[in-house]
Design an enzyme around this catalytic site. Structure first.
Site, PDB file in Angstrom:
ATOM      1  N   GLY A   1       0.834  -1.213   0.000  1.00  0.00           N
ATOM      2  CA  GLY A   1       0.000   0.000   0.000  1.00  0.00           C
ATOM      3  C   GLY A   1       0.855   1.244   0.000  1.00  0.00           C
ATOM      4  O   GLY A   1       1.883   1.294  -0.667  1.00  0.00           O
ATOM      5  N   ASN A   2       0.440   2.234   0.760  1.00  0.00           N
ATOM      6  CA  ASN A   2       1.176   3.512   0.743  1.00  0.00           C
ATOM      7  C   ASN A   2       1.990   3.715   2.015  1.00  0.00           C
ATOM      8  O   ASN A   2       1.782   3.033   3.036  1.00  0.00           O
ATOM      9  CB  ASN A   2       0.201   4.678   0.532  1.00  0.00           C
ATOM     10  CG  ASN A   2      -0.737   4.848   1.703  1.00  0.00           C
ATOM     11  OD1 ASN A   2      -0.317   5.195   2.821  1.00  0.00           O
ATOM     12  ND2 ASN A   2      -2.006   4.603   1.484  1.00  0.00           N
TER      13      ASN A   2
ATOM     14  N   VAL B   1       0.222   4.643   5.633  1.00  0.00           N
ATOM     15  CA  VAL B   1      -0.282   3.490   6.379  1.00  0.00           C
ATOM     16  C   VAL B   1       0.867   2.553   6.742  1.00  0.00           C
ATOM     17  O   VAL B   1       0.863   1.914   7.803  1.00  0.00           O
ATOM     18  CB  VAL B   1      -1.360   2.754   5.559  1.00  0.00           C
ATOM     19  CG1 VAL B   1      -1.834   1.519   6.285  1.00  0.00           C
ATOM     20  CG2 VAL B   1      -2.529   3.680   5.265  1.00  0.00           C
ATOM     21  N   GLY B   2       1.880   2.483   5.859  1.00  0.00           N
ATOM     22  CA  GLY B   2       3.058   1.648   6.137  1.00  0.00           C
ATOM     23  C   GLY B   2       3.676   1.975   7.492  1.00  0.00           C
ATOM     24  O   GLY B   2       4.067   1.082   8.247  1.00  0.00           O
TER      25      GLY B   2
ATOM     26  N   GLU C   1       5.513  -3.283   1.056  1.00  0.00           N
ATOM     27  CA  GLU C   1       5.654  -3.029  -0.376  1.00  0.00           C
ATOM     28  C   GLU C   1       4.915  -1.733  -0.650  1.00  0.00           C
ATOM     29  O   GLU C   1       3.686  -1.714  -0.716  1.00  0.00           O
ATOM     30  CB  GLU C   1       5.052  -4.202  -1.167  1.00  0.00           C
ATOM     31  CG  GLU C   1       5.773  -5.526  -0.951  1.00  0.00           C
ATOM     32  CD  GLU C   1       7.025  -5.655  -1.802  1.00  0.00           C
ATOM     33  OE1 GLU C   1       7.075  -5.042  -2.894  1.00  0.00           O
ATOM     34  OE2 GLU C   1       7.961  -6.374  -1.393  1.00  0.00           O
TER      35      GLU C   1
ATOM     36  N   CYS D   1       1.934   0.160  -8.869  1.00  0.00           N
ATOM     37  CA  CYS D   1       2.955   0.697  -7.967  1.00  0.00           C
ATOM     38  C   CYS D   1       4.275   0.953  -8.682  1.00  0.00           C
ATOM     39  O   CYS D   1       5.070   1.795  -8.268  1.00  0.00           O
ATOM     40  CB  CYS D   1       3.164  -0.231  -6.780  1.00  0.00           C
ATOM     41  SG  CYS D   1       3.526  -1.931  -7.257  1.00  0.00           S
TER      42      CYS D   1
END
Lengths: 499, 490
Positions: A187-188, A191-192, A209, A243
């Site tokens: 994700g982004n 949030v990572g 990732e 991505c």
């Protein structure tokens, strides 16, 4: 007890039975996963059509094919991957068993994304299953139809060992409170960070990732027509919601017009004059992202496309020219069908531009000069580097796929997925004999003992090299023997003839 | 700007000059580090004596010999490790260059511990330097004399901008953790580790956490108890038990408990004399706080050997406790001291169950002559590493990755693993701008026909490695056949 907590508890209980340890079990589950994607192909393609307006063939080609490849690879290689891995011996370990034993970690949490929901949610699952773990799969709620199809997984996979937990932010937060042995998030980076923070509370390792702005440098010196063809394909696939899509182009101003021309030609060839009515051109996932992407256009000059239709979340394949580095579109990962072109004075300026920004997930360089390519590699950093094409490194299972810095941590695909979700346990099996050798380490410590310790710890004996030399010696002896026999038989026949 | 912030900024600036990229530069720094270790043995030994009452021989044996070995390995192998690593080709990449390129990460933070301050602070630094990073070194303030030696002397040998030493306590460490690093390497305990990982999360910084736990030591009935106990006694009481991989507690059958205790007692006497307090080779507890902590652990357990102590010297005798209960105080935390509890279990099954009810340890020790038993214990438990029939030694095998799992840590180092772990292993695929025809199958409009081709290329697995080997073998057979035939027809 919350639904999420229950699911994790059940998965852990199933794991602790040891059921996922035998390779036969894991292979069976992997084959069941394969059956899921082939038997439910229609459900999957229908869901992706609703979520992302993906065509049936595109779903097959860009989501399912790769997953099938990974499953097949895992099934055919599992015995090798899971076997003990012997390591180099030293003088001190010459009579010992020294190896690395791969082991399952336990319960893995996989948080999927919405852009290639099948690929990025189930490919990590392949690694998790292969490595012998239990897994809790949390598909992205944004690709809601696909999430619904994934709820069918328990009809194919062991429903106790592999849980599917759907939901949004509150459900994910509840999941993140539980104890996992590894968390795999796609994700982004915003949030990572939250995922890593939550993982820290349980000392849980993570694979993140993420993404970023993947630069695409087009050298003057290259076949611009082919380059633009590949870039166009890489950019507008899935409407730019990839991505590793080439986020923006860097090139010299002298070729900007040619680049724009070629891309326009390719857009037309791939998506016809009216991409909106074309089945193989997708849509933006939802209104929120549609608005976000449209806002990025502000302040930049549209060279191609720019048309949009909010009611359908449609944005045409768009190219922006002469984009300024301070413009809106350059402030965040685009994740949409907008391709900015920024002009630079050659490779050095391009490298400087790239290095002033966060390390991207992918770096693309188009050039016929290997010097240019080598310089780009050595003076920048990125998750991966692909020269003269886009996206395809994702399909090479022997290349680890992952980011660095802001683009992520950890990697997967092929054996890397297996290894990342295993514990590679060091094993040294000694015997209770040869105790005399150990004298040098026991107190009372003396200079003499220390001298011996120095010899054993510092003397480098390359046992592999010795073995190699012995093999070569044997081959030479064999060759000499053969030659000798031949000479002997030649001279024998000669002498025979003489008589 | 704080001192910590300045040091990190300077290190980053030095890294961005690119000078740590060249292998010659890294090798020079590693050789300087080696010179430091050799030339400054006295200062190192003095610091360790004051911190841990380490004997003169203890310094090379337990700290610097290992470092020398790691540095030599890195210097010898750096070219190999840093070179592009080709990967197997597939049909799709047959005419491409496909490889993995190791690269530096940037600025690494190394937070050391106090028990083997040189080994666990400089050990990770070797990997960091070899991988081409800059590194900020934060030695443990608890081993304060050693910390001073590092602060004063390392900058005389290493590039002081690329590898600054930042000393201090909790406040300074917290200030460091606010800065942005490309990797954080921490050795210590789980409580602090959680704080570190949380701080690292704010910058998405990956971390290596070398932690600890209670490393179990199972002694099978079926083994040479004399040798087993000798090795265990050495492993336990080295550095007064203040070793992350010390055998924390023993599990054995009640029938051999007495013999085990007797053998350990014998070895304690042989290693440390009748009066370990006077023996130069026996150390001290690092400080009063840990002394008190350890003494409190004795509560409720029976002392079989030792138990003597002297607070004024932070001295605790090599101690063995017998018939210890699973809920005893000494079983509630990692001991990290010279107390060795013996718990009785009826056989390997109960031992395995006991071990699995607890957090995954950093090391698992099994003493047995029965290979089957050893294999079973390995298969039914998990731990950072396993060592059968000895203690501690896996730490010195550089071809084995050293690290924990679960509560005992994440990540690993030693040898090539240290290099790899502090590098970015970048996937590289170099294609050419020709053979464009092959790509037709992927471009829209997507048709069933194109999909068929794509399926073929992606799913058909051709093992080029084994094809190559088979071709070579075929050639050899033909060669031998030709020679033999010539022989017979001549």
């Amino acid at each position: 007890m919350s639904r999420e907590k229950l699911a994790v508890q059940q998965a852990r209980k199933a794991f602790l039975t040891g059921g996922s340890k035998p390779l036969e079990y894991r292979i069976k589950q992997l084959k069941n996963l394969h059956r899921f994607i082939t038997e439910r192909a229609t459900d999957i393609t229908n869901a992706l059509r609703k979520d992302l307006y993906k065509s049936e063939n595109a779903t097959q080609m860009f989501e399912i094919l790769g997953l099938e490849g990974e499953i097949n690879l895992a099934v055919s290689n599992l015995a090798e991957w899971a076997a003990p891995r012997p390591v180099n011996k030293t003088l001190l370990t010459i009579s010992d068993d020294v190896y690395i034993q791969p082991e399952p970690l336990g319960v893995v949490l996989i948080i999927g994304a919405w852009n290639y929901p099948i690929a990025v949610t189930l490919q990590p699952l392949v690694g998790a299953i292969a490595a012998g773990n239990a897994a809790v799969v949390k598909p992205s709620e944004v690709s809601s139809h696909t999430a619904k199809v994934m709820e069918l997984l328990p009809l194919y996979l062991d429903p106790e060992m592999y849980k599917v937990v759907t939901g949004g932010v509150p459900e994910t937060q509840e999941l993140l409170k539980q104890h996992f042995d590894h968390i795999f998030y796609t994700g982004n980076s915003t949030v990572g960070k939250l995922v890593m923070e939550a993982a820290a509370r349980h000392l849980t390792p993570v694979t993140l990732e993420l993404g970023g702005k993947s630069p695409c440098y087009i050298d003057k010196n290259c076949d611009i027509r082919i380059a633009c063809r590949r870039i166009t394909w890489g950019k507008y696939m899935n409407c730019g919601q990839t991505c590793i899509a080439p986020d923006y182009i860097l090139c010299e101003s002298s070729i900007q017009d040619k680049v724009i021309n070629e891309i326009q030609k390719c857009i037309q060839e791939f998506y016809t004059k009216d991409p909106k009515s074309f089945a193989d051109y997708g849509r933006i996932i939802n209104q929120r992202h549609f608005k976000r992407i449209m806002a990025l256009l502000e302040g930049s000059t549209v060279a191609i496309g720019g048309d949009s239709d909010e009611s359908e979340c449609y944005i045409a394949p768009t190219v922006l020219r002469e984009v300024a580095s301070g413009s809106k579109v350059m402030q965040e990962e685009i994740f949409g069908p907008i391709l900015p072109i920024i002009t630079v004075n050659g490779l050095n300026e391009a490298i400087q531009f790239i290095n002033e920004r966060e390390k991207p997930l992918a770096l693309y360089v188009f050039s016929s000069s290997s010097k240019v390519i080598k310089q780009m590699i050595s003076e920048t950093s990125s998750g991966a580097l692909l020269a003269n094409d886009c996206l395809v490194h994702f399909t090479i299972s022997d290349l680890p796929f992952g980011g660095v810095g802001n683009s992520g941590t950890g990697r997967y695909h092929g054996k890397y997925g297996f290894d990342q979700l295993s514990h590679l346990r060091s094993c040294l099996i000694k015997k209770l004999n040869m105790e005399g050798v150990n004298q040098m380490r026991y107190p009372p410590h003396t200079t003499e003992k220390l001298r011996w310790a120095r010899v054993f710890l510092l003397k480098q004996v390359n046992l592999a090299r010795w073995r190699q030399m012995a093999q070569v010696a044997m081959l030479v002896a064999l060759a000499a023997f053969v030659v000798k026999v031949r000479c002997f038989s030649l001279s024998f026949s000669y002498i025979y003839e003489l008589f | 700007m704080s001192r910590e912030q300045k040091a990190v900024e300077r290190a980053r600036k030095a890294f961005l000059t690119g000078r740590s990229k060249s292998l010659e530069y890294r090798i020079t720094q590693l050789k300087n580090l080696l010179r430091f270790v050799r030339e400054r043995q006295n200062e190192i030994a003095e610091g360790l004596k004051k911190d841990l009452r380490r004997s003169e021989f203890g310094t090379p044996l337990y700290e610097t010999l290992g470092l020398e070995s790691e540095i030599n390995l890195a210097v010898r192998k750096l070219k190999d490790w840093a070179a592009p690593r080709p990967v197997s080709k597939s049909m799709m990449t047959i005419s491409d260059q496909v490889y993995i390129q190791p690269e530096p990460l940037g600025v690494v933070l190394v937070i050391g511990a106090w028990n083997y301050p040189w080994a666990v602070t400089i050990g990770p630094l070797i990997g960091a330097i070899a991988a081409g990073n800059a590194a900020v070194i934060k030695p443990s303030e608890v081993s304060s004399h050693t910390s001073k030696v590092m602060e004063d002397l390392l900058p005389l040998y290493l590039d002081k901008e690329l590898y600054p030493v930042v000393t201090g306590g909790v406040t300074e460490t917290q200030e460091l953790l606010k800065q942005r690093f490309d990797h954080i390497f921490y050795t210590g305990n789980g409580t602090v580790a959680k704080i570190i990982m949380e701080a690292a999360a704010k910058h998405l910084t990956p971390s290596t956490l070398e932690l600890g736990g209670k490393s179990p030591c199972y002694i099978d009935n079926n083994c040479d108890l004399a040798v087993a106990c000798r090795r265990i006694a050495w492993g336990k009481y080295s550095n007064c038990g203040q070793t992350c991989i010390a055998p924390d507690y023993i599990l054995c059958d009640p029938s051999i408990q007495d013999r085990v205790i007797e053998e350990i007692k014998k070895n304690i006497k042989e290693f440390y004399t009748e009066d370990p307090k006077k023996c130069l080779d026996y150390g001290r507890i690092i400080n009063e706080r840990h002394f008190k902590r350890l003494m409190a652990l004795l509560e409720g357990s029976s002392v079989a050997v030792g138990g003597e102590n002297d607070e004024s010297e932070c001295y605790i005798a090599p101690t063995v406790l017998r018939d210890v209960k699973p809920d005893a105080k000494v079983m509630q935390e990692e001991i990290f001291g010279p107390l060795l509890p013996v718990l009785t279990v009826s056989g390997a099954d109960e031992a395995i169950k006991f071990i699995n009810q607890r957090e995954k340890p950093l090391a698992l020790y099994i003493f047995s002559s029965d290979n089957k038993l050893i294999k079973r214990m390995i298969a039914e438990t998990s731990s950072g590493g396993v060592l059968a029939n000895d203690c501690l030694m896996h730490f010195s095998v550089s071809s084995l990755p050293f690290g924990g799992v679960g509560n005992s840590g994440m990540g690993r180092y030693h040898g090539k693993y240290g290099f790899d772990h502090l590098s970015h292993l970048r996937g590289c695929l170099i294609k050419q701008l020709k053979m464009e025809g092959v790509n037709k199958m992927r471009y829209p409009p997507h048709t069933a026909d194109k999909l068929g081709w794509a399926r073929f290329f992606i799913l058909k697995h051709v093992d080029f490695g084994s094809l190559g080997r088979m071709a070579l073998l075929a050639l050899l057979v033909v060669f031998v056949a030709v020679i033999l035939q010539r022989n017979y027809t001549d």
